[in-house]
Design a protein around this motif. Structure first.
Motif, short mmCIF file in Angstrom:
data_model
loop_
_atom_site.label_atom_id
_atom_site.label_comp_id
_atom_site.label_asym_id
_atom_site.label_seq_id
_atom_site.Cartn_x
_atom_site.Cartn_y
_atom_site.Cartn_z
N THR A 12 12.99 5.34 -3.56
CA THR A 12 13.51 6.06 -2.41
C THR A 12 12.89 5.46 -1.16
O THR A 12 11.72 5.71 -0.86
CB THR A 12 13.09 7.55 -2.49
N ILE A 13 13.63 4.62 -0.47
CA ILE A 13 13.12 3.98 0.76
C ILE A 13 13.91 4.51 1.94
O ILE A 13 15.14 4.40 1.96
CB ILE A 13 13.24 2.44 0.68
N GLU A 14 13.21 5.11 2.92
CA GLU A 14 13.90 5.68 4.08
C GLU A 14 13.51 4.94 5.36
O GLU A 14 12.71 4.00 5.33
CB GLU A 14 13.58 7.18 4.16
N ASP A 15 14.08 5.36 6.47
CA ASP A 15 13.83 4.69 7.75
C ASP A 15 12.34 4.64 8.09
O ASP A 15 11.87 3.68 8.70
CB ASP A 15 14.59 5.38 8.88
N ALA A 16 11.58 5.69 7.70
CA ALA A 16 10.15 5.72 8.04
C ALA A 16 9.44 4.50 7.45
O ALA A 16 8.63 3.85 8.14
CB ALA A 16 9.53 7.01 7.51
N GLU A 17 9.72 4.18 6.18
CA GLU A 17 9.11 3.02 5.54
C GLU A 17 9.56 1.73 6.23
O GLU A 17 8.75 0.85 6.53
CB GLU A 17 9.51 2.93 4.05
N ILE A 18 10.87 1.64 6.47
CA ILE A 18 11.43 0.42 7.07
C ILE A 18 10.84 0.19 8.46
O ILE A 18 10.38 -0.92 8.79
CB ILE A 18 12.97 0.52 7.11
N ASN A 19 10.78 1.25 9.26
CA ASN A 19 10.24 1.11 10.61
C ASN A 19 8.76 0.75 10.60
O ASN A 19 8.29 -0.02 11.45
CB ASN A 19 10.46 2.41 11.41
N GLU A 20 8.02 1.30 9.64
CA GLU A 20 6.59 1.02 9.56
C GLU A 20 6.34 -0.45 9.16
O GLU A 20 5.40 -1.08 9.66
CB GLU A 20 5.92 1.97 8.55
N ASP A 230 -20.22 -13.93 4.42
CA ASP A 230 -20.94 -14.48 3.29
C ASP A 230 -20.14 -14.25 2.02
O ASP A 230 -19.49 -13.22 1.87
CB ASP A 230 -22.31 -13.79 3.15
N ILE A 231 -20.24 -15.20 1.08
CA ILE A 231 -19.66 -15.02 -0.24
C ILE A 231 -20.77 -14.50 -1.15
O ILE A 231 -21.78 -15.19 -1.36
CB ILE A 231 -19.08 -16.35 -0.78
N MET A 232 -20.59 -13.28 -1.66
CA MET A 232 -21.62 -12.63 -2.45
C MET A 232 -21.51 -13.02 -3.93
O MET A 232 -22.47 -12.96 -4.68
CB MET A 232 -21.54 -11.11 -2.33
N LEU A 233 -20.28 -13.33 -4.35
CA LEU A 233 -20.00 -13.77 -5.73
C LEU A 233 -18.60 -14.35 -5.74
O LEU A 233 -17.83 -14.11 -4.81
CB LEU A 233 -20.14 -12.61 -6.72
N PRO A 234 -18.28 -15.17 -6.77
CA PRO A 234 -16.92 -15.72 -6.80
C PRO A 234 -15.91 -14.61 -7.07
O PRO A 234 -16.09 -13.85 -8.03
CB PRO A 234 -16.95 -16.74 -7.96
N GLY A 235 -14.89 -14.49 -6.24
CA GLY A 235 -13.96 -13.38 -6.36
C GLY A 235 -12.51 -13.82 -6.48
O GLY A 235 -12.20 -15.01 -6.53
N PHE A 236 -11.64 -12.82 -6.55
CA PHE A 236 -10.21 -13.06 -6.74
C PHE A 236 -9.47 -12.84 -5.43
O PHE A 236 -10.08 -12.62 -4.38
CB PHE A 236 -9.67 -12.12 -7.82
N LYS A 237 -8.14 -12.90 -5.49
CA LYS A 237 -7.29 -12.67 -4.32
C LYS A 237 -6.32 -11.56 -4.70
O LYS A 237 -5.16 -11.79 -5.01
CB LYS A 237 -6.55 -13.98 -3.98
N TYR A 238 -6.84 -10.34 -4.76
CA TYR A 238 -6.08 -9.19 -5.28
C TYR A 238 -5.92 -8.10 -4.22
O TYR A 238 -5.76 -6.94 -4.56
CB TYR A 238 -6.82 -8.60 -6.48
N ASN A 239 -6.02 -8.49 -2.93
CA ASN A 239 -5.95 -7.46 -1.88
C ASN A 239 -4.53 -6.97 -1.64
O ASN A 239 -3.56 -7.69 -1.86
CB ASN A 239 -6.53 -8.02 -0.57
N MET A 240 -4.40 -5.72 -1.18
CA MET A 240 -3.12 -5.17 -0.74
C MET A 240 -2.91 -5.55 0.72
O MET A 240 -3.86 -5.60 1.51
CB MET A 240 -3.14 -3.65 -0.90
N MET A 241 -1.65 -5.80 1.10
CA MET A 241 -1.33 -6.15 2.49
C MET A 241 -0.92 -4.91 3.30
O MET A 241 -0.40 -3.95 2.74
CB MET A 241 -0.13 -7.11 2.54
N ASP A 242 -1.06 -4.97 4.61
CA ASP A 242 -0.57 -3.89 5.48
C ASP A 242 0.95 -3.68 5.31
O ASP A 242 1.43 -2.55 5.41
CB ASP A 242 -0.89 -4.19 6.95
N ILE A 243 1.69 -4.75 5.06
CA ILE A 243 3.14 -4.62 4.85
C ILE A 243 3.41 -3.70 3.66
O ILE A 243 4.34 -2.90 3.67
CB ILE A 243 3.80 -6.00 4.60
N GLN A 244 2.57 -3.81 2.61
CA GLN A 244 2.72 -2.95 1.43
C GLN A 244 2.29 -1.52 1.75
O GLN A 244 3.00 -0.56 1.44
CB GLN A 244 1.87 -3.51 0.28
N ALA A 245 1.11 -1.39 2.38
CA ALA A 245 0.58 -0.05 2.69
C ALA A 245 1.52 0.68 3.65
O ALA A 245 1.62 1.91 3.61
CB ALA A 245 -0.82 -0.18 3.29
N ALA A 246 2.24 -0.08 4.51
CA ALA A 246 3.18 0.53 5.45
C ALA A 246 4.23 1.35 4.69
O ALA A 246 4.65 2.42 5.14
CB ALA A 246 3.87 -0.55 6.28
#
Ligand SMILES: *Cc1c(COP(=O)(O)O)cnc(C)c1O
Length: 387
Positions: A12-20, A230-246
């Motif tokens: 269910t995607i409405e204008d609020a999601e699209i506008n954000e 600083d890099i504290m340990l070797p890590g991954f690239k698993y972050n969520m984007m603002d486009i997704q959170a919008a």
């Protein structure tokens, strides 16, 4: 017969999601930033978790949770055969052996009473999956975890909004992992969230999710930040984007309404299909709970028909009714058939469900006329192929 195809799920995607999303795109900051922070805080507060870590998927959440818990080669992890492949694939990718415990025949959740027999000195964790949005019986699982010192990792991909004995999934003393894939109860396109009361674990997962970096990029690039890190340990690239959170920040306030709508449709199916002997309808667990009705999954009693489940789904498609398959049991998949060495008859309830299960259309945008079409389509197929 209906003239247009009804899919089994649709977000269910409405204008609020699209506008954000458009607002993010125009803002000059589209990856992890303030909208992810807001979604994290609002989701954390909705489920009642002390800590939440937003990620690119639930699969990423499972991966980082097992790494943060130091699951390693030779460890055993107990879970259910009635789940999506990633629950067990991540165990294998971390070097651990998935140990499958049979399901209850009605709820299709892991049978807590059968877990004890599968615990060995190598067992490190249990991954209960809240199947279709109905909570597993967590009390006996917590008791076993305490007795044997096991971690509990809830696969809560179906369970946004689910409650167990008055407590929301996400707020228990465990780690729980939610998915925001488009088919799930709320979506961010792709996305996931790990919730836990364990601060150190949440911090470790947070570090692992983005290169092991000690500060998030948007804070470094903000006017008040400094570019150094600083890099504290070797890590991954698993972050969520603002486009997704919008998308997510406008889905979350509607989650309870989505669940009400899903429940109304599921109860309609329960009523209208109650007398259909060729189907075994999903059962409610006996304890107090709130079912989030992520899926509606009857079992087709193929003994009463001249066709198998796959043909049943193909026939429903001819009626313009879409279906899903959640799930073919894990040990019926090529890789796991060859590697897990499950003896024939060892998981009888999962075998039974695996050959008979299908997911009927269930999503908030469906109308009651759509639901009526589903019932009619199912009854047509049964009438055509009854023995
Ligand atoms: C969807 C799902 C996952 C994976 O979620 P993603 O966000 O797609 O990685 C894991 N377990 C179960 C039970 C699921 O339904």
């Amino acid at each position: 017969m209906r003239t247009d195809f009804l899919p089994f799920s649709r977000p269910t995607i409405e204008d609020a999601e699209i506008n954000e999303v458009v607002d993010s795109l125009r803002s000059g900051w589209i990856t992890t930033g303030p909208k992810v922070k807001r979604f994290e805080e609002e989701f954390r507060s909705y489920v009642g978790a002390p800590y939440a870590v937003p990620l690119s998927s639930a699969t990423a959440g499972l991966h980082l949770t097992l790494l943060a818990l130091k699951i390693r080669e030779g460890d055993e992890i107990i879970t259910t055969p009635m789940t999506f492949a990633s629950t067990v694939s991540i165990c294998v990718l971390c070097g651990a052996k998935p140990v499958l415990v049979d399901i209850e025949p009605g709820t299709l959740n892991i049978d807590a009473a059968k877990i004890r027999a599968k615990i060995t000195e190598r067992t490190r964790a249990v991954i209960p999956v809240h199947f279709a949005g109905q909570s597993c019986d967590m009390d006996p699982i917590f008791a076993l975890a305490k007795e044997f010192g096991l971690a509990i990792i809830e696969d809560a991909a179906h369970a946004a909004g689910t409650e167990y004995k008055g407590q929301r999934i996400g707020s228990l003393d465990s780690v729980s992992i939610f998915s925001f894939h488009p088919n799930k109860n709320i979506t961010t396109g792709e996305g996931g969230m790990v919730c836990t009361p364990d601060e150190a674990l949440a911090e470790e997962i947070s570090l692992l999710k983005f290169h092991g970096m000690n500060r998030e990029a948007w804070k470094r690039f903000a006017a008040s930040g400094t570019p150094n890190y600083d890099i504290m340990l070797p890590g991954f690239k698993y972050n969520m984007m603002d486009i997704q959170a919008a998308i997510g920040i406008h889905q979350l306030p509607r989650l309870d309404g989505f669940i009400d709508r899903r429940t109304a449709i599921a109860e309609f199916y329960n009523r209208e299909l109650a007398d259909t002997a060729e189907l075994a309808l999903p059962a409610y667990a006996p304890y107090e709970q709130r079912h989030a009705w992520h899926l509606y999954t009857p079992l087709v009693r193929i003994e009463h028909l001249t066709i198998d489940r796959d043909t049943f789904m193909a026939e429903l498609k001819k009626e313009n009714i879409g279906t899903g398959l959640h799930y073919k049991a894990i040990h019926h998949h090529e890789y796991y058939r060859n590697t897990l060495n499950i003896a024939p008859g060892e998981l009888p309830n999962a075998d039974y469900a695996s050959d008979r299960i299908l997911s009927l259309p269930l999503f908030p945008l469906m109308t009651m006329d759509d639901a009526r079409d589903v019932v009619e389509g199912v009854k047509n197929v049964i009438a055509k192929f009854r023995k």
